[in-house]
Design a protein around this motif. Structure first.
Motif, PDB file in Angstrom:
ATOM      1  N   ARG A 131       0.830  -1.205   0.000  1.00 39.32           N
ATOM      2  CA  ARG A 131       0.000   0.000   0.000  1.00 39.32           C
ATOM      3  C   ARG A 131       0.871   1.264   0.000  1.00 39.32           C
ATOM      4  O   ARG A 131       1.598   1.517   0.971  1.00 39.32           O
ATOM      5  N   TYR A 180       3.998   4.809   3.177  1.00 40.55           N
ATOM      6  CA  TYR A 180       3.992   3.932   4.360  1.00 40.55           C
ATOM      7  C   TYR A 180       5.226   3.040   4.486  1.00 40.55           C
ATOM      8  O   TYR A 180       5.375   2.338   5.487  1.00 40.55           O
ATOM      9  N   ASN A 208      -3.279   2.494  16.297  1.00 41.61           N
ATOM     10  CA  ASN A 208      -3.253   3.161  15.007  1.00 41.61           C
ATOM     11  C   ASN A 208      -4.610   2.857  14.380  1.00 41.61           C
ATOM     12  O   ASN A 208      -4.808   1.795  13.788  1.00 41.61           O
ATOM     13  N   ALA A 220      -5.891   4.092  11.941  1.00 39.24           N
ATOM     14  CA  ALA A 220      -5.872   4.341  10.493  1.00 39.24           C
ATOM     15  C   ALA A 220      -6.947   5.369  10.125  1.00 39.24           C
ATOM     16  O   ALA A 220      -7.091   6.371  10.828  1.00 39.24           O
ATOM     17  N   ALA A 221      -7.738   5.122   9.083  1.00 40.15           N
ATOM     18  CA  ALA A 221      -8.708   6.141   8.654  1.00 40.15           C
ATOM     19  C   ALA A 221      -9.760   6.431   9.726  1.00 40.15           C
ATOM     20  O   ALA A 221     -10.311   7.537   9.787  1.00 40.15           O
ATOM     21  N   HIS A 268      -9.793   9.582  12.001  1.00 43.03           N
ATOM     22  CA  HIS A 268     -10.326  10.881  11.592  1.00 43.03           C
ATOM     23  C   HIS A 268     -11.856  10.920  11.575  1.00 43.03           C
ATOM     24  O   HIS A 268     -12.432  11.945  11.235  1.00 43.03           O
ATOM     25  N   HIS A 283       1.000   6.482  14.194  1.00 45.78           N
ATOM     26  CA  HIS A 283       0.760   6.460  12.743  1.00 45.78           C
ATOM     27  C   HIS A 283       2.079   6.231  12.036  1.00 45.78           C
ATOM     28  O   HIS A 283       3.110   6.780  12.460  1.00 45.78           O
ATOM     29  N   PHE A 284       2.033   5.474  10.956  1.00 45.34           N
ATOM     30  CA  PHE A 284       3.236   5.269  10.147  1.00 45.34           C
ATOM     31  C   PHE A 284       3.649   6.585   9.491  1.00 45.34           C
ATOM     32  O   PHE A 284       4.816   6.951   9.494  1.00 45.34           O
ATOM     33  N   SER A 285       2.681   7.256   8.893  1.00 48.18           N
ATOM     34  CA  SER A 285       2.942   8.528   8.219  1.00 48.18           C
ATOM     35  C   SER A 285       2.683   9.673   9.202  1.00 48.18           C
ATOM     36  O   SER A 285       2.424   9.444  10.388  1.00 48.18           O
ATOM     37  N   ARG A 333      -7.199  14.559   7.131  1.00 46.04           N
ATOM     38  CA  ARG A 333      -6.447  13.723   8.087  1.00 46.04           C
ATOM     39  C   ARG A 333      -5.963  14.530   9.293  1.00 46.04           C
ATOM     40  O   ARG A 333      -5.272  13.995  10.166  1.00 46.04           O
TER      41      ARG A 333
HETATM   42  C1  DQA Z   1      -2.362   6.127   9.062  1.00 45.65           C
HETATM   43  C2  DQA Z   1      -2.731   7.547   8.605  1.00 45.65           C
HETATM   44  C3  DQA Z   1      -4.202   7.627   8.262  1.00 45.65           C
HETATM   45  O1  DQA Z   1      -4.533   8.933   7.829  1.00 45.65           O
HETATM   46  C4  DQA Z   1      -4.553   6.662   7.158  1.00 45.65           C
HETATM   47  O2  DQA Z   1      -5.935   6.679   6.897  1.00 45.65           O
HETATM   48  C5  DQA Z   1      -4.083   5.281   7.424  1.00 45.65           C
HETATM   49  C6  DQA Z   1      -2.780   5.083   8.040  1.00 45.65           C
HETATM   50  C7  DQA Z   1      -0.851   5.970   9.280  1.00 45.65           C
HETATM   51  O3  DQA Z   1      -0.466   5.015   9.962  1.00 45.65           O
HETATM   52  O4  DQA Z   1      -0.064   6.773   8.784  1.00 45.65           O
HETATM   53  O5  DQA Z   1      -4.712   4.301   7.029  1.00 45.65           O
HETATM   54  O6  DQA Z   1      -3.005   5.874  10.296  1.00 45.65           O
END
Ligand code: DQA
Length: 148
Positions: free
Chosen positions: A18, A23, A74, A76-77, A80, A100-102, A111
């Motif tokens: 992905r 990431y 984490n 993820a989406a 938010h 979060h990874f990013s 985000r």
């Molecule tokens: C995430 C950041 C989120 O905005 C995104 O929707 C993810 C991954 C991250 O780990 O950077 O799915 O949580």
């Protein structure tokens, strides 16, 4: 042994394939293996999980009540969007760390809001899988300092 719940939200099972420019190339399995190794050195056991379903994450957070010494999440989406995950985390008195990874705050505007952040003792973002290891160390210090 102290157990830490590490929860991962939707699409994190696709890490490695992905958007690697965002990431990285590590998979979620790589991340889990690194967390197991690091947790061992800290004297923790970890319960590492991933789901693409909001309700499943909520159920796991509920089931962890009185069973875990800390939560690393984490979402993820769902970070938010999910008031349901926010409310479930509010059941807990143990320390919560958002990872979060990013770095979502450096990305699209949608985000920038996090429903996890107000409940977390800290947020670690933009460090890839290493952020999870930092979160485990941070959690250990917080548990020791609060003698929980
Ligand atoms: C995430 C950041 C989120 O905005 C995104 O929707 C993810 C991954 C991250 O780990 O950077 O799915 O949580």
């Amino acid at each position: 042994m102290k157990t830490v719940l590490i929860l991962n939200g939707p699409n994190l099972n696709m890490l490695g394939v992905r958007e690697p420019h965002i990431y990285g190339h590590e998979t979620l399995q790589d991340t889990e293996d690194m967390c197991h190794d690091h947790a061992k050195t800290l004297g923790f056991s970890i319960d590492f999980r991933q789901s693409n379903y909001e309700g499943e994450l909520v159920t796991w957070i509920q089931e962890a009540l009185q069973k875990v010494r800390g939560i690393i999440i984490n979402a993820a989406a769902y970070t938010h969007t999910s008031i349901a995950i926010h409310d479930a985390l509010k059941l807990h008195n143990c320390p919560i760390i958002e990872v979060h990874f990013s770095h979502p705050k450096d990305r699209e505007k949608f985000r920038h809001i996090s429903y996890i952040e107000p409940l977390a003792i800290t947020t670690i973002a933009g460090k890839g899988a290493k952020g999870y290891l930092e979160a485990l160390t941070f959690l250990e210090n917080s548990i020791i300092n609060n003698a929980q």
